[in-house]
Write a protein that holds these residues in place. Sequence first.
Motif, short mmCIF file in Angstrom:
data_model
loop_
_atom_site.label_atom_id
_atom_site.label_comp_id
_atom_site.label_asym_id
_atom_site.label_seq_id
_atom_site.Cartn_x
_atom_site.Cartn_y
_atom_site.Cartn_z
N LEU A 56 0.84 -1.19 0.00
CA LEU A 56 0.00 0.00 0.00
C LEU A 56 0.88 1.25 0.00
O LEU A 56 1.80 1.37 0.81
CB LEU A 56 -0.87 0.05 1.26
N VAL A 68 -2.22 0.25 -4.72
CA VAL A 68 -1.63 -1.05 -4.46
C VAL A 68 -0.54 -1.22 -5.51
O VAL A 68 -0.81 -1.24 -6.70
CB VAL A 68 -2.66 -2.20 -4.55
N ALA A 84 -6.24 1.36 -4.93
CA ALA A 84 -6.66 0.42 -3.89
C ALA A 84 -8.17 0.19 -3.94
O ALA A 84 -8.64 -0.92 -3.74
CB ALA A 84 -6.24 0.92 -2.52
#
Length: 96
Positions: A56, A68, A84
């Motif tokens: 992350l 991500v 993400a």
Amino acid sequence: MLIPHPLLGPRDAGEFTYLGDACLLDRPDGMSEGAQAAFYEYTYPRDNIAGVQRELWFHEQGDRSWLVVTRDTLTHEILKAEFARDVVLAKRRAAR
């Protein structure tokens, strides 16, 4: 290291804050049976993988998006970067 931002293109890693393993996106349900054990596993144990892993990253000095990033920790080669939010939504769709 340059991170290939999905919208903004290559960005210097200095614009980002590293937050760790992307498994943090898999937060357990606090109301489910065995929630205490699940939260322990979610919070404390971490694999220290030498090789490809998903991480992350927060674009703190940019558009403030969460990414991500799939990265090889041995070579620092970045294989993929995605929002993400898109990763979480894809998992939810796949679980249906």
